[in-house]
Design an enzyme around this catalytic site. Structure first.
Site, PDB file in Angstrom:
ATOM      1  CG  ASN A  57      35.892 -55.891   4.464  1.00  0.00           C
ATOM      2  OD1 ASN A  57      36.423 -54.949   3.997  1.00  0.00           O
ATOM      3  ND2 ASN A  57      36.198 -56.356   5.541  1.00  0.00           N
ATOM      4  CD  GLU A  99      20.053 -58.380   2.597  1.00  0.00           C
ATOM      5  OE1 GLU A  99      20.360 -59.382   2.092  1.00  0.00           O
ATOM      6  OE2 GLU A  99      19.801 -57.433   1.933  1.00  0.00           O
ATOM      7  CE1 TYR A 100      22.739 -64.635   4.751  1.00  0.00           C
ATOM      8  CE2 TYR A 100      22.945 -62.454   3.414  1.00  0.00           C
ATOM      9  CZ  TYR A 100      22.775 -63.780   3.583  1.00  0.00           C
ATOM     10  OH  TYR A 100      22.313 -64.327   2.297  1.00  0.00           O
ATOM     11  CG  MET A 162      14.414 -57.699   0.343  1.00  0.00           C
ATOM     12  SD  MET A 162      16.441 -57.636   1.114  1.00  0.00           S
ATOM     13  CE  MET A 162      15.952 -58.612   2.437  1.00  0.00           C
ATOM     14  CB  THR A 163       9.065 -61.198  -2.989  1.00  0.00           C
ATOM     15  OG1 THR A 163       8.537 -59.656  -3.291  1.00  0.00           O
ATOM     16  CG2 THR A 163       8.265 -61.478  -1.553  1.00  0.00           C
ATOM     17  CE1 TYR A 164      15.788 -58.671  -4.073  1.00  0.00           C
ATOM     18  CE2 TYR A 164      13.505 -57.482  -4.116  1.00  0.00           C
ATOM     19  CZ  TYR A 164      14.957 -57.565  -3.440  1.00  0.00           C
ATOM     20  OH  TYR A 164      15.360 -56.445  -2.921  1.00  0.00           O
ATOM     21  CD  GLU A 165      19.116 -61.667  -7.016  1.00  0.00           C
ATOM     22  OE1 GLU A 165      19.980 -62.504  -6.821  1.00  0.00           O
ATOM     23  OE2 GLU A 165      18.349 -61.654  -8.045  1.00  0.00           O
ATOM     24  CD1 TRP A 287      17.655 -56.874  -6.735  1.00  0.00           C
ATOM     25  CD2 TRP A 287      18.062 -55.024  -5.730  1.00  0.00           C
ATOM     26  NE1 TRP A 287      18.885 -56.592  -6.560  1.00  0.00           N
ATOM     27  CE2 TRP A 287      19.220 -55.506  -5.792  1.00  0.00           C
ATOM     28  CE3 TRP A 287      18.069 -53.737  -5.108  1.00  0.00           C
ATOM     29  CZ2 TRP A 287      20.390 -54.884  -5.136  1.00  0.00           C
ATOM     30  CZ3 TRP A 287      19.008 -53.287  -4.545  1.00  0.00           C
ATOM     31  CH2 TRP A 287      20.185 -53.883  -4.512  1.00  0.00           C
TER      32      TRP A 287
END
Length: 309
Positions: A57, A99-100, A162-165, A287
């Protein structure tokens, strides 16, 4: 677009990770229109990896992850389904971007990865994971707690940090991959994971925010080329933040709205490649490839020779 981007950049890539396959509560996988990307990857000798997420979703779903990670029979079904897709389409392994995940499922996630490796490694397939950018083992938060750097580093072939955002679309204006924040994550990661298993995430895009920033507003994601065109169009100077190692500028658009832009350029990606060399890491993961950034590939080639499997 994905096919074209991989044809354009694939000579500089070791792996290509089409995003993404998702799993269902019965262990089956959703489909992905990946044939064009796979053809381009194979033509460029870039090994494709199957990306599996707990996406449902239009968001990462903690309950979906829990359903899988707490049921070994369901895991066996899913692993069998993954292997079928890999063999049918020519993937060379898998990357899990879960994730989460609930903190209670931390060890369940580790055990699931052991089961995957047990099935994949005898057939020569790679197993990798994407990990949230942690700076300490006991870091609090749903994004972080179930991501066990040390144990996953022992189990899998490599991890993508994930070294971004940091500068995400729904947040305040900020460099997307600030080098000082990346360094804090790497400083921790190298105490937990072998250096030759660590891949750092690098963003290949920029963002354009309305300012003053207001909660609930979202920035526009743009290519580095578009960022430069904006600065030229509005006749503003591009500045460079020495702490974040990232370019930025301010402008006022034709409606009178003030805006702030952060993006990547040759200097900022060079700073990230310097981290790889300084810490003796496995490499970088991009990414994402959607936004054209020709300068990156020239800088990459001046620093590294791409490994091909």
């Amino acid at each position: 677009m994905g096919r074209r981007r991989v044809f354009q950049t694939g000579s500089s890539l070791t792996h290509v990770l089409p995003f993404s396959y998702n799993f269902r509560e019965d262990g089956s996988l959703t489909g992905l229109r990946d044939q064009g990307v796979l053809e381009a990857a194979i033509a460029q000798n870039a090994a494709p990896l199957l990306v599996i997420t707990n996406f449902r979703n239009r968001k990462f779903d903690s309950d979906l992850a829990a359903t899988l990670l707490r049921n070994k029979e369901l895991q066996d079904k899913m692993i069998t389904n993954m292997l079928a897709v890999i063999k049918e389409k020519g993937y060379r392994g898998v990357n899990f971007d879960f994730e989460y995940v609930y903190p209670a499922d931390r060890e369940n996630y580790n055990e699931f990865l052991r089961r995957v490796v047990e099935r994949f490694r005898p057939e020569g397939y790679l197993v990798s994971t994407a990990l949230a950018p942690k700076v300490r083992a006991n870091q609090q938060g749903l994004l972080y707690e179930a991501h066990d750097y040390k144990t996953q580093g022992e189990i899998v072939d490599f991890v993508i940090l994930m070294t971004y955002e940091w500068g995400w679309a729904g947040g305040k204006p900020l460099a997307i991959s600030p080098v000082n924040s990346m360094r804090r994550v790497i400083d921790f990661a190298v105490t937990q994971i072998p250096r030759d298993k660590i891949v750092i995430g690098v963003s290949l895009y920029g963002r354009d925010w309305k300012i003053p920033w207001q909660s609930g507003t979202y920035a526009r994601t743009i290519s580095p080329q578009e960022a430069v065109r904006l600065a030229k169009r509005y006749k503003v100077g591009i500045q460079y933040n020495e702490t974040y190692e990232a370019p930025f500028f301010f402008y006022t658009d034709q409606t009178g709205q003030k805006r702030e832009v952060w993006f990547e350029d040759a200097r900022s990606v060079q700073a990230k490649y310097d981290l790889v060399k300084e810490y003796r890491l496995r490499g970088v993961s991009y990414w994402d490839l959607t936004y054209p950034f020709p300068q990156n590939w020239a800088v990459l080639r001046s620093n590294f020779q791409t490994n091909k499997l």
